[in-house]
Each structure stands twice: as structure tokens, then as C-alpha cells.
Design an enzyme around this catalytic site. Structure first.
Site, short mmCIF file in Angstrom:
data_model
loop_
_atom_site.label_atom_id
_atom_site.label_comp_id
_atom_site.label_asym_id
_atom_site.label_seq_id
_atom_site.Cartn_x
_atom_site.Cartn_y
_atom_site.Cartn_z
N SER A 145 0.85 -1.19 0.00
CA SER A 145 0.00 0.00 0.00
C SER A 145 0.89 1.24 0.00
O SER A 145 2.04 1.19 0.45
CB SER A 145 -0.88 0.01 1.26
OG SER A 145 -1.47 1.27 1.47
N TYR A 158 -1.28 -1.06 10.47
CA TYR A 158 -1.51 -1.45 9.08
C TYR A 158 -0.33 -1.05 8.20
O TYR A 158 0.17 -1.86 7.41
CB TYR A 158 -2.80 -0.78 8.58
CG TYR A 158 -3.12 -0.99 7.13
CD1 TYR A 158 -3.74 -2.15 6.70
CD2 TYR A 158 -2.81 -0.01 6.18
CE1 TYR A 158 -4.06 -2.34 5.35
CE2 TYR A 158 -3.12 -0.18 4.84
CZ TYR A 158 -3.75 -1.35 4.43
OH TYR A 158 -4.06 -1.54 3.10
N LYS A 162 2.40 -3.27 5.74
CA LYS A 162 2.57 -3.07 4.31
C LYS A 162 4.03 -2.81 3.95
O LYS A 162 4.54 -3.29 2.93
CB LYS A 162 1.66 -1.93 3.83
CG LYS A 162 0.19 -2.25 3.96
CD LYS A 162 -0.18 -3.56 3.26
CE LYS A 162 -1.65 -3.87 3.32
NZ LYS A 162 -2.00 -5.11 2.58
#
Length: 255
Positions: A145, A158, A162
Site C-alpha cells: 500500500s 496497518y 505493508k
């Protein structure tokens, strides 16, 4: 990308009942691959596979928890039993749990790690062990991401996963190249999917702050994914491709 380059190849894609994963599965099947489409929601997986089959693609639903290593092994075994090989594994499944860093709960942290990292790591491991036995090797692809490149409010856990996936792709170059396995990641930016469109302001906000004037579509991301797992990209490995309409070059916050 539907040029038949994937004829008779076998692909596993996790978390693929909707959104980017579904579009990758749809395009791979249309290009001749047999796709094993995984999702944790059995009904959604079955519906997605049926839709792809109706479009003249070969697709088998494999419902289950892609963060469970035993399920992953069973899924890989199923693909071998049915097609005799595994050429492509795409670790698309992931979850996003927003939260302020100072109060982020441990159970949320563990869920994000388990789905985003455990699932990706052990899918790559199981797939690579099969590909190692094949003279033709194979391709692995991780779903990173833009938040693995730029800070984003309330996404510390998160974003960490990534960035870790991109380092995993780089590290596996020294582990897997000898077996003719290439491994890369893609890092989508803002993308229009069923999930993001629940926010009625999403498209307008990201159109305003994205240099190219719009968020990505699932097809934009899928086109890049298909290239990186195609024969045309066999000499590309350990790389991460950002697909964000230029957002990481300027990085304005949506808030």
C-alpha cells in the site's frame, strides 16, 4: 492484458471475492488461467467464482481463513490435485483497522499482523515449495500500500505490515531466485472499490488530492498485477510498484 498469456497456468488469489482481488482473478481467468479464488466469506467466494465462470473463465471457489497456515497448505494442495501445478500466488487478503496509536488495542494489532503478514508469508512459503519442484518456477505477488511509503493518520499497525511485505519481497530474492521464482509487490493508493465507496466523500476527496485527478479503479491495479505475474516480467523481482496517480509524490492528507 487478456491476451492468452496465462493459458493453462494455475493461480491462487486470497481475499478475492470483491474489489481489487476479484478484478485480478477475473482478468487472469479471462486470460486463460485457472484461478483458485479464496475468501473468508463462503457465500461471497462462491458468488464471485460463479460470476467469473459465466464470463468464460475457469475459477474455483476456495472459502477459508487465509491467515491460517493449515488452510493455506490445504488450498495449495487442492490446486495441485486439480491442475497438477501452481504458477502464480497472489497474497491479496488484508484488513485495515484504524485506531489512534496511543490507545490501539492489542487484539486489533494481532488481527492485522495475522491476516496481513502471517497469511502472506505462509502463502508464499507453501506456494514456493510447490514452485520449487516445477522446472518452470513461478511468480509471487504481495499486496502492499502507499501507506507503506507515506504516513497516514490512525494506520500505524496497518502501515507497518505493508512496509514489511515490501521487505519480504526483497528478501525472498535471495531465497527463491535459484528456483526461477520471482517475487514482487504492488502498492495501490486510493482505489474505488465496494468498500471505499461506502464513504460518499471518498471519490471527491481523493480526486482533489491525487495529481492525476482521480483515484484508481480496480482495473488499474489489476493491470499492474497481471504484468508482474506474467512471463513478460520474469526478470523483475524484489520490486514494489506504486500505483497511486502520483499521490506519494506530493502526499496531501485527505483529512
Amino acid at each position: 492484458m487478456t491476451t492468452g498469456n496465462f493459458q493453462d497456468k494455475t493461480a491462487i488469489i486470497t481475499g478475492a471475492a470483491i474489489g481489487i482481488g476479484f478484478e485480478i482473478a477475473r482478468q487472469l481467468a479471462a486470460a486463460g488461467a485457472h484461478v483458485f479464488l479464496n475468501d473468508i466469506d463462503p457465500a461471497a467466494a462462491a458468488q464471485a467464482a460463479e460470476q467469473i465462470q459465466k464470463e468464460s473463465g475457469s475459477c474455483t471457489a476456495v472459502p477459508g481463513d487465509s491467515s491460517d497456515s493449515q488452510f493455506i497448505n490445504n488450498m495449495v494442495e487442492k490446486s495441485i490435485e486439480q491442475t497438477g501445478r501452481l504458477d502464480i500466488a497472489i497474497a491479496n487478503a488484508g484488513i485495515t483497522l484504524f485506531g489512534d496509536f496511543l490507545t490501539y488495542p492489542e487484539d486489533s494489532f494481532n488481527r492485522v499482523i495475522r491476516v496481513n503478514l502471517n497469511g502472506s508469508f505462509f502463502l508464499a512459503q507453501a506456494a514456493a515449495n510447490q514452485m520449487k519442484q516445477q522446472a518452470t518456477g513461478g511468480s509471487l505477488l504481495f499486496m502492499s500500500s502507499v501507506t507503506g511509503h507515506q504516513a497516514h493518520k490512525d494506520l500505524a499497525a496497518y502501515s507497518m505490515t505493508k512496509a514489511a511485505l515490501e521487505m519480504l519481497a526483497k528478501n525472498l530474492v535471495i531465497e527463491l531466485s535459484q528456483y526461477r521464482i520471482n517475487v514482487n509487490s504492488i502498492a495501490p493508493g486510493a482505489t474505488l472499490t465496494e468498500r471505499t465507496l461506502h464513504d460518499k466523500n471518498y471519490e471527491a476527496v481523493w480526486s482533489r488530492i491525487t495529481p492525476m485527478g482521480r483515484p484508481a479503479t480496480a482495473s488499474d491495479i489489476a493491470a499492474a498485477a497481471l504484468f508482474l505475474v506474467s512471463d513478460q516480467a520474469r526478470h523483475i523481482t524484489g520490486q514494489s510498484l506504486v500505483i497511486d496517480g502520483g499521490w506519494t509524490s506530493v502526499s496531501p492528507s485527505p483529512y
